[in-house]
Design a protein around this motif. Structure first.
Motif, PDB file in Angstrom:
ATOM      1  N   LEU A  66      89.475   4.502 -14.370  1.00 29.65           N
ATOM      2  CA  LEU A  66      90.741   4.890 -13.761  1.00 29.65           C
ATOM      3  C   LEU A  66      90.513   5.561 -12.417  1.00 29.65           C
ATOM      4  O   LEU A  66      89.444   6.123 -12.146  1.00 29.65           O
ATOM      5  CB  LEU A  66      91.566   5.791 -14.680  1.00 29.65           C
ATOM      6  N   GLU A  67      91.543   5.506 -11.595  1.00 30.10           N
ATOM      7  CA  GLU A  67      91.536   6.140 -10.273  1.00 30.10           C
ATOM      8  C   GLU A  67      92.866   6.855 -10.075  1.00 30.10           C
ATOM      9  O   GLU A  67      93.923   6.312 -10.381  1.00 30.10           O
ATOM     10  CB  GLU A  67      91.335   5.092  -9.183  1.00 30.10           C
ATOM     11  N   ILE A  68      92.778   8.087  -9.568  1.00 29.92           N
ATOM     12  CA  ILE A  68      93.962   8.898  -9.312  1.00 29.92           C
ATOM     13  C   ILE A  68      93.978   9.274  -7.836  1.00 29.92           C
ATOM     14  O   ILE A  68      92.967   9.736  -7.295  1.00 29.92           O
ATOM     15  CB  ILE A  68      93.960  10.177 -10.176  1.00 29.92           C
ATOM     16  N   GLU A  69      95.111   9.073  -7.198  1.00 30.47           N
ATOM     17  CA  GLU A  69      95.324   9.505  -5.814  1.00 30.47           C
ATOM     18  C   GLU A  69      95.935  10.898  -5.851  1.00 30.47           C
ATOM     19  O   GLU A  69      96.977  11.107  -6.462  1.00 30.47           O
ATOM     20  CB  GLU A  69      96.258   8.527  -5.111  1.00 30.47           C
ATOM     21  N   THR A  70      95.270  11.869  -5.208  1.00 27.30           N
ATOM     22  CA  THR A  70      95.708  13.264  -5.322  1.00 27.30           C
ATOM     23  C   THR A  70      96.466  13.788  -4.101  1.00 27.30           C
ATOM     24  O   THR A  70      97.070  14.863  -4.185  1.00 27.30           O
ATOM     25  CB  THR A  70      94.497  14.187  -5.567  1.00 27.30           C
ATOM     26  N   ASN A  71      96.445  13.067  -2.987  1.00 28.91           N
ATOM     27  CA  ASN A  71      97.145  13.522  -1.775  1.00 28.91           C
ATOM     28  C   ASN A  71      97.355  12.317  -0.877  1.00 28.91           C
ATOM     29  O   ASN A  71      96.654  12.108   0.096  1.00 28.91           O
ATOM     30  CB  ASN A  71      96.345  14.610  -1.064  1.00 28.91           C
ATOM     31  N   ALA A  72      98.369  11.532  -1.209  1.00 30.77           N
ATOM     32  CA  ALA A  72      98.491  10.187  -0.658  1.00 30.77           C
ATOM     33  C   ALA A  72      98.779  10.159   0.832  1.00 30.77           C
ATOM     34  O   ALA A  72      99.571  10.951   1.349  1.00 30.77           O
ATOM     35  CB  ALA A  72      99.588   9.436  -1.399  1.00 30.77           C
ATOM     36  N   ASP A  73      98.140   9.200   1.512  1.00 31.42           N
ATOM     37  CA  ASP A  73      98.525   8.805   2.859  1.00 31.42           C
ATOM     38  C   ASP A  73      99.781   7.939   2.708  1.00 31.42           C
ATOM     39  O   ASP A  73      99.747   6.902   2.040  1.00 31.42           O
ATOM     40  CB  ASP A  73      97.398   7.988   3.491  1.00 31.42           C
ATOM     41  N   PRO A  74     100.903   8.336   3.293  1.00 34.62           N
ATOM     42  CA  PRO A  74     102.166   7.625   3.057  1.00 34.62           C
ATOM     43  C   PRO A  74     102.164   6.174   3.504  1.00 34.62           C
ATOM     44  O   PRO A  74     102.999   5.387   3.043  1.00 34.62           O
ATOM     45  CB  PRO A  74     103.193   8.449   3.848  1.00 34.62           C
ATOM     46  N   GLU A  75     101.235   5.799   4.372  1.00 38.49           N
ATOM     47  CA  GLU A  75     101.181   4.412   4.840  1.00 38.49           C
ATOM     48  C   GLU A  75     100.629   3.468   3.781  1.00 38.49           C
ATOM     49  O   GLU A  75     100.958   2.274   3.772  1.00 38.49           O
ATOM     50  CB  GLU A  75     100.316   4.312   6.106  1.00 38.49           C
ATOM     51  N   TYR A  76      99.782   4.000   2.880  1.00 37.33           N
ATOM     52  CA  TYR A  76      99.031   3.098   2.003  1.00 37.33           C
ATOM     53  C   TYR A  76      99.152   3.401   0.514  1.00 37.33           C
ATOM     54  O   TYR A  76      98.918   2.516  -0.314  1.00 37.33           O
ATOM     55  CB  TYR A  76      97.548   3.129   2.385  1.00 37.33           C
TER      56      TYR A  76
END
Length: 265
Positions: A66-76
């Motif tokens: 699994l992979e978790i995004e913790t502080n997303a870049d809004p473009e991607y």
């Protein structure tokens, strides 16, 4: 390549396309045929770690990744549980790429309502809705990976989201708690619908949604709620195709769900 069909704006033949080819060539150059083949890091699993500079968390239990995004870049990207993969399971039947914040901010996980306002964890990131995440590991072995992610939120209705993960070789269980001045919680299950060629089969029961593609399936089951899934008839774009949205509301401040992949062969 000359028509750039399916390319990201920043992707060219000289970078992303040649990168795996160069990696394979380097592996071939340094290969030693006297070394016997063994299990790789990703096949054994038994880890959970964060890379703060890359705002990602990775975990693996005997090959269930699994992979978790913790502080997303809004473009991607959007913040939250972004990707699940298992050997032998279609790469798109489970979460494989979230809808970016600019395209609708849709991820597996939690949102909350206050009056007529709805916010989601996936909206928070490198925007005016700020988030800081911390990882705490508990039991770690190839057969059982348990850890907790605390999201501290700024400028939102909720102040803290805590997700407790239990990853095994067979399934993923997530317990989520929200702290803040909210009326209710909403659970988001984005089911992968269409990649431009193949349409998924999606089935909806009271507390379970199931996605089937080719010879693979994913079930998303609510295990702690009396409420039912509702189909929102809303397609959202992601880099891999289109997602269909199912939601479930609860007045509780916590909920539990289980994601289970299966081979249909």
């Amino acid at each position: 390549p000359t028509q750039r069909h399916g390319y990201e704006e920043y992707s060219f033949l000289s970078n992303y396309n040649l990168l795996p080819a160069s990696m394979m060539a380097t592996a071939w150059l340094y290969a030693d045929d006297s070394v016997l083949e063994g299990a790789s890091f990703c096949e054994v699993g038994g880890f959970a770690f964060s890379i703060p500079e890359f705002h990602k968390i990775f975990a693996n239990s005997a090959g269930f990744y699994l992979e978790i995004e913790t502080n997303a870049d809004p473009e991607y990207d959007s913040t939250g549980l972004t990707r699940l993969h298992m050997h032998g399971i279609d790469g798109l039947v489970m979460p494989s790429a979230a809808s970016s914040i600019k395209d609708g901010a849709l991820n597996v996980g939690v949102g909350w309502r206050k009056g007529n306002i709805t916010q989601t964890l996936s909206q928070f990131g490198q925007t005016t809705l700020k988030v800081e995440a911390s990882l705490t590991t508990d039991q770690i072995s190839p057969q059982s990976v348990q850890f907790k992610v605390d999201y501290t939120l700024t400028n939102g209705l909720a102040q803290l989201v805590t997700e407790s993960y239990h990853l095994t070789p067979k399934n993923l269980q997530v317990s989520t708690t929200v702290t803040g001045t909210v009326d209710s919680l909403v659970i988001f299950f984005p089911a992968f619908l269409f990649d431009g060629q193949t349409t998924s089969s999606i089935e909806l029961q009271e507390t379970r949604g199931t996605v089937k593609r080719d010879n693979s399936s994913e079930s998303f089951t609510l295990t702690s709620l009396g409420s039912k899934f509702a189909y929102q008839n809303k397609m959202t774009y992601s880099r891999n195709g289109y997602l269909n949205l199912f939601t479930s509301d609860t007045t509780e401040k916590s909920f539990v769900y289980v994601i289970q992949p299966a081979s249909l062969n």
